[in-house]
Write a protein that holds these residues in place. Structure first.
Motif, PDB file in Angstrom:
ATOM      1  N   UNK A  29     -31.876 137.908-115.462  1.00 37.64           N
ATOM      2  CA  UNK A  29     -32.880 137.162-114.725  1.00 37.64           C
ATOM      3  C   UNK A  29     -32.309 136.305-113.621  1.00 37.64           C
ATOM      4  N   UNK A  30     -30.979 136.259-113.508  1.00 39.00           N
ATOM      5  CA  UNK A  30     -30.335 135.507-112.433  1.00 39.00           C
ATOM      6  C   UNK A  30     -29.010 136.162-112.092  1.00 39.00           C
ATOM      7  N   UNK A  31     -28.455 135.776-110.952  1.00 42.35           N
ATOM      8  CA  UNK A  31     -27.252 136.429-110.448  1.00 42.35           C
ATOM      9  C   UNK A  31     -26.047 136.175-111.338  1.00 42.35           C
ATOM     10  N   UNK A  32     -25.948 134.975-111.884  1.00 42.31           N
ATOM     11  CA  UNK A  32     -24.810 134.652-112.741  1.00 42.31           C
ATOM     12  C   UNK A  32     -24.748 135.519-113.980  1.00 42.31           C
ATOM     13  N   UNK A  33     -25.895 135.737-114.614  1.00 40.36           N
ATOM     14  CA  UNK A  33     -25.932 136.565-115.815  1.00 40.36           C
ATOM     15  C   UNK A  33     -25.650 138.024-115.476  1.00 40.36           C
ATOM     16  N   UNK A  34     -26.109 138.480-114.319  1.00 42.10           N
ATOM     17  CA  UNK A  34     -25.793 139.836-113.895  1.00 42.10           C
ATOM     18  C   UNK A  34     -24.283 140.010-113.769  1.00 42.10           C
TER      19      UNK A  34
END
Length: 214
Positions: A29-34
């Motif tokens: 749901x966000x770039x960091x988790x991706x």
């Protein structure tokens, strides 16, 4: 892997891709988790939105470029409502240099699931896929030198369709000519842009990048 801040869109997209035969190995749901998911288990392709938390500016494109630097063969398909020409141009230039595929589609313009499936497969195979609106926006950027001055109108038309990710057969159907005619145009484009054949370079990608240059 699929990254989008909208849970409903993300889940729906993952389900559609699964039904089309893809293995969706992660959702973010966000770039960091991706970035965390990719580092744990690098996929063949990431499908990512442009504007994501926390600032909703260009986090998706930024993390996609960072991941491409760490995993040069990673395919990146941008699926968004917005066109960010600066970041998009950099992404496509890196795709040509690093060998991984890249694509940029606008959510509202994906009208057929076959088009989405083909885009993911094309990007996964190292190709380029661009929405015509993205091509148009990129072309409006000023150039200090236009590498396309030597092309004929027909060759420019062929190259524009190449930039949309179309095969020679699809270009032939669009232009109502034979595939051999398109192949001749493509050869002329390579010659006029001085793209010599090598085992390391994808001339089709390099030609499209020349088309999108400043």
């Amino acid at each position: 892997m699929v990254a989008d801040d909208s849970l409903l869109f993300r889940e729906g997209l993952a389900r559609l891709l699964t039904e089309r035969g893809f293995q969706v190995t992660g959702q973010a749901g966000d770039a960091g988790w991706l970035a965390t998911l990719v580092r744990q288990d690098p996929p063949d392709v990431v499908v990512v939105d442009v504007r994501m938390p926390p600032t909703y500016t260009a986090e998706g494109l930024s993390v996609a470029r960072e991941l491409r630097g760490a995993y040069p063969g990673l395919g990146v398909l941008i699926l968004s409502q917005y066109v960010e020409t600066h970041y998009a141009g950099q992404l496509f230039q890196e795709a040509g240099a690093g060998g991984g595929g890249a694509g940029y589609l606008l959510k509202d313009r994906v009208n057929r699931l076959d088009d989405l499936e083909n885009a993911v497969r094309n990007v996964g195979a190292g190709g380029l896929v661009l929405d015509p609106s993205v091509v148009d926006r990129l072309l409006r950027r000023r150039r200090t030198r236009n590498p396309l001055d030597e092309l004929t109108d027909r060759e420019r038309r062929v190259l524009g369709l190449m930039a949309e990710g179309r095969t020679n057969a699809a270009i032939a159907r669009t232009m109502s000519v034979t595939v051999k005619t398109v192949e001749a145009h493509v050869r002329n484009i390579f010659d006029r842009l001085h793209l010599a054949h090598t085992e390391d370079d994808n001339r089709r990608v390099l030609a499209v990048l020349a088309y999108l240059q400043r």
